[in-house]
Design an enzyme around this catalytic site. Structure first.
Site, PDB file in Angstrom:
ATOM      1  N   CYS A  12       3.931  12.171  -3.649  1.00  0.00           N
ATOM      2  CA  CYS A  12       4.812  13.350  -3.627  1.00  0.00           C
ATOM      3  C   CYS A  12       6.129  12.965  -4.297  1.00  0.00           C
ATOM      4  O   CYS A  12       6.372  11.789  -4.589  1.00  0.00           O
ATOM      5  CB  CYS A  12       5.066  13.786  -2.198  1.00  0.00           C
ATOM      6  SG  CYS A  12       5.991  12.557  -1.277  1.00  0.00           S
ATOM      7  N   HIS A  74      11.574   8.199   3.990  1.00  0.00           N
ATOM      8  CA  HIS A  74      11.604   8.836   5.320  1.00  0.00           C
ATOM      9  C   HIS A  74      13.004   8.950   5.902  1.00  0.00           C
ATOM     10  O   HIS A  74      13.216   9.631   6.895  1.00  0.00           O
ATOM     11  CB  HIS A  74      10.757   8.019   6.303  1.00  0.00           C
ATOM     12  CG  HIS A  74       9.321   7.982   5.921  1.00  0.00           C
ATOM     13  ND1 HIS A  74       8.653   6.817   5.638  1.00  0.00           N
ATOM     14  CD2 HIS A  74       8.427   8.973   5.752  1.00  0.00           C
ATOM     15  CE1 HIS A  74       7.408   7.094   5.318  1.00  0.00           C
ATOM     16  NE2 HIS A  74       7.240   8.396   5.379  1.00  0.00           N
ATOM     17  N   HIS A 124       7.269   8.161  14.494  1.00  0.00           N
ATOM     18  CA  HIS A 124       7.205   8.139  13.024  1.00  0.00           C
ATOM     19  C   HIS A 124       8.606   7.885  12.472  1.00  0.00           C
ATOM     20  O   HIS A 124       9.603   8.398  13.008  1.00  0.00           O
ATOM     21  CB  HIS A 124       6.670   9.478  12.503  1.00  0.00           C
ATOM     22  CG  HIS A 124       6.402   9.477  11.028  1.00  0.00           C
ATOM     23  ND1 HIS A 124       7.400   9.668  10.101  1.00  0.00           N
ATOM     24  CD2 HIS A 124       5.266   9.276  10.327  1.00  0.00           C
ATOM     25  CE1 HIS A 124       6.881   9.605   8.889  1.00  0.00           C
ATOM     26  NE2 HIS A 124       5.581   9.366   8.996  1.00  0.00           N
ATOM     27  N   GLU A 126      10.321   8.919   9.945  1.00  0.00           N
ATOM     28  CA  GLU A 126      11.143  10.088   9.595  1.00  0.00           C
ATOM     29  C   GLU A 126      11.685  10.742  10.868  1.00  0.00           C
ATOM     30  O   GLU A 126      12.878  11.069  10.953  1.00  0.00           O
ATOM     31  CB  GLU A 126      10.296  11.097   8.804  1.00  0.00           C
ATOM     32  CG  GLU A 126      11.064  12.360   8.456  1.00  0.00           C
ATOM     33  CD  GLU A 126      10.184  13.456   7.872  1.00  0.00           C
ATOM     34  OE1 GLU A 126       9.210  13.136   7.160  1.00  0.00           O
ATOM     35  OE2 GLU A 126      10.470  14.636   8.134  1.00  0.00           O
TER      36      GLU A 126
HETATM   37 FE1  SF4 Z   1       7.373  13.498   0.224  1.00  0.00          FE
HETATM   38 FE2  SF4 Z   1       8.330  13.650   2.692  1.00  0.00          FE
HETATM   39 FE3  SF4 Z   1       9.888  14.129   0.610  1.00  0.00          FE
HETATM   40 FE4  SF4 Z   1       7.998  15.845   1.242  1.00  0.00          FE
HETATM   41  S1  SF4 Z   1       9.773  15.315   2.425  1.00  0.00           S
HETATM   42  S2  SF4 Z   1       8.502  15.131  -0.813  1.00  0.00           S
HETATM   43  S3  SF4 Z   1       6.386  14.457   1.946  1.00  0.00           S
HETATM   44  S4  SF4 Z   1       8.913  12.203   1.133  1.00  0.00           S
END
Ligand code: SF4
Length: 572
Positions: A12, A74, A124, A126
């Site tokens: 991503c 994250h 997690h 994040e």
């Molecule tokens: Fe990737 Fe998380 Fe950013 Fe979405 S929020 S682009 S999943 S790193």
């Protein structure tokens, strides 16, 4: 077995950005680089990063003034950031902008006295980071059922971990609104996650089973598996070796998708494996055909044949007779140079083209003999063509070898020529120009084409090959970054590189038209505009991700050279 491969599979935006930041820094940094926690939830990438001396740690004792510390996509809590800063480490923040946005929302509402409720996975990275912005008044819920377990709260700010499921979040939001009086709901699932989830649903409705590629510790990969699992049986794997073909063979149509932290080469490895298996199971003539085509492409016979075709086109454009030894010279020289480069560049091939890597590894003895034979053929042809062509052949071969050899001092950034910025595409296209244009021109004796015609045709060949080489560099960008190869897309970025290519294609077309009008090339030169148009069309298909990887991609890109050969065969 029919395959449907997700177009949005792979890194991503946030993960890609973070990886690029850390790899760019690793290129210029002498100090140790640590990431606070794993940079990415994928064990294969983490172990590759460790080869580049990028380690991961959460132990504050590992951080000091001599260390560069990267914060992963994250993000991190303000408190943890403070303690990292206190170690004296140089902090580089690679937090994803989408995560930073959620942190800002939580911080703002915490200041207004709201309690924060995060819909996410406890523990997690994040979520732990987000909690740190709630001024000690945050809690995590993992399901709708857990809404009832929340303590009585006056004002609630509800956010989601960026990778959670949209439908689940909506249900949680309804339950929170029903339970508390003053509620502010923020849908913070990121667009990358949303589009990936939408695609996985779309594919799941068309297939009988789904393969999800990604780290076992990756939350978003697990989420994709759960979503697909509502429709069809799911096989989650980290690598192609984990595929259970006995089980999978029971399904007619299989989908392939991947988590946000899965690199292209792992996805490609799985797709290659499934595709190869499918063809092996097909009826005999088709299976035979596919196997032969795969060998022709992987062993570089196809690109070598393309070399001969482009040389024929160049001779037509130069207005000279087709010289068969020059065609054989192109074929054999390109075959040996491309094969030699694969042998010399195993780490990059392993990452960028896993099935070709396996092919070369398994057939190394035969391929080395083939190389020796093609080299000898090239020299015999060159000698037959004359002193000039012979010298040009020697220079091209030596340049091809120097390109892969370690010729600069080890302190130099990138000790191989090919590691210098954008040089790979430039040098290889130059080599093509020499073999396809200068060698036949030098072999023609007194009726040699004019210098201006030679320059025009040289630029025509150079541009076509530069576009080809750069298209493959775009495909291989993840692997090239990891091995430290500075291709044009690595340095300029993919989108800017595509603009450069479009510009070059346009210039090439204009150059050919002007050269035709001024009589520098024969009138039949206009037919070669079709070759340029082919390249342009392919760039558009690639941009739209209609054709962008695998054997078919490679055959179609090099189809441009075969088209040039066809035109040369049909028109004088
Ligand atoms: Fe990737 Fe998380 Fe950013 Fe979405 S929020 S682009 S999943 S790193």
């Amino acid at each position: 077995m029919k395959l449907i491969v997700a177009k949005k599979a792979g890194f991503c935006m946030g993960v890609k950005r973070a990886l690029e930041m850390v790899l760019d820094r690793a290129r210029e940094e002498n100090n140790d680089i640590f990431t606070y926690g794993p940079m990415i939830h994928n064990p294969q990438v983490v172990s590759l990063l460790s080869l580049k001396k990028i380690s991961s740690s959460r132990d504050l004792d590992d951080f000091s003034e001599e260390v560069v510390c990267f914060i992963s996509a994250h993000g991190i809590s303000p408190e943890r950031r403070k303690s990292l800063k206190a170690t004296g480490a140089c902090i580089c923040d690679a937090s994803c902008p989408d995560v930073v946005k959620v942190q800002g929302i939580i911080k703002k509402y915490a200041l207004k006295g709201y309690s924060t409720v995060i819909f996410g996975d406890r523990g997690h990275t994040e979520v732990e980071g987000l909690l740190g912005f709630s001024a000690g008044n945050g809690m995590v819920i993992n399901s709708v059922a857990e809404v009832d377990e929340l303590p009585p709260l006056e004002k609630v700010c509800l956010v989601s971990q960026t990778t959670r499921n949209m439908d689940e979040f909506r249900r949680v939001a309804d339950a929170v609104r029903a339970r508390f009086q003053e509620v502010e709901v923020f849908n913070t699932i990121c667009s990358s996650t949303l589009s990936r989830q939408e695609e996985v649903i779309e594919i799941s409705e068309k297939v009988d089973a789904m393969v999800v590629v990604g780290g076992k510790n990756s939350a978003n990969t697990a989420r994709l598996s759960l979503i697909a699992g509502e429709f069809v049986p799911v096989f989650q794997v980290e690598t192609a070796e984990e595929l259970n073909m006995d089980e999978l063979s029971r399904y007619h149509t299989v989908g392939v998708t991947a988590g946000a932290s899965t690199p292209n080469w792992l996805i490609q490895g799985v797709v290659d494996h499934l595709r190869g298996w499918t063809w092996r199971k097909k009826n005999l003539p088709l299976r035979w055909l596919y196997s032969v085509a795969a060998v022709i492409v992987k062993a570089n016979f196809f690109i070598a044949f393309g070399g001969a075709c482009l040389t024929a086109a160049a001779m037509r454009l130069l207005g000279i007779q087709i010289l068969w030894p020059a065609l054989l010279l192109s074929f054999s020289l390109f075959l040996s140079i491309y094969n030699l480069n694969i042998f010399a560049d195993q780490p990059a091939i392993f990452l960028n083209q896993p099935s070709r890597y396996r092919f070369f590894h398994n057939n190394r003895l035969i391929l080395r003999w083939l190389n020796a034979l093609s080299l000898a053929t090239a020299f015999v042809c060159a000698a037959f063509l004359g002193v000039g062509p012979f010298l040009l052949t020697v220079i091209t071969l030596l340049s091809g070898l120097a390109y892969s050899s370690t010729i600069l001092p080890s302190s130099f950034p990138g000790t191989r020529l090919k590691n210098l910025t954008g040089l790979k595409e430039f040098l290889s296209s130059l080599g093509w120009g020499v073999v396809a244009v200068l060698v036949p021109a030098a072999a023609t004796g007194p009726d040699r084409p004019s210098v201006v015609a030679i320059i025009v045709v040289f630029l025509f060949v150079f541009s076509i090959m530069f576009v080809r080489s750069t298209l493959f560099a775009i495909r291989d960008i993840q692997g090239d970054r990891l091995v430290g190869r500075e291709t044009l897309p690595v340095v300029l970025g993919v989108e800017r590189t595509k603009i450069v290519l479009l510009f070059l294609i346009t210039l090439n077309a204009l150059g050919l038209i002007v050269a035709g009008i001024l009589g520098w090339v024969p009138v039949s030169g206009y037919y070669y505009l079709a070759v340029i148009a082919y390249g342009c069309l392919y760039l558009i298909l690639y941009h739209k991700r209609i054709l962008y990887r695998g054997l078919v991609h490679e055959v179609l890109v090099d189809g441009q050279l075969i088209l040039a050969g066809l035109i040369a065969g049909l028109f004088r």
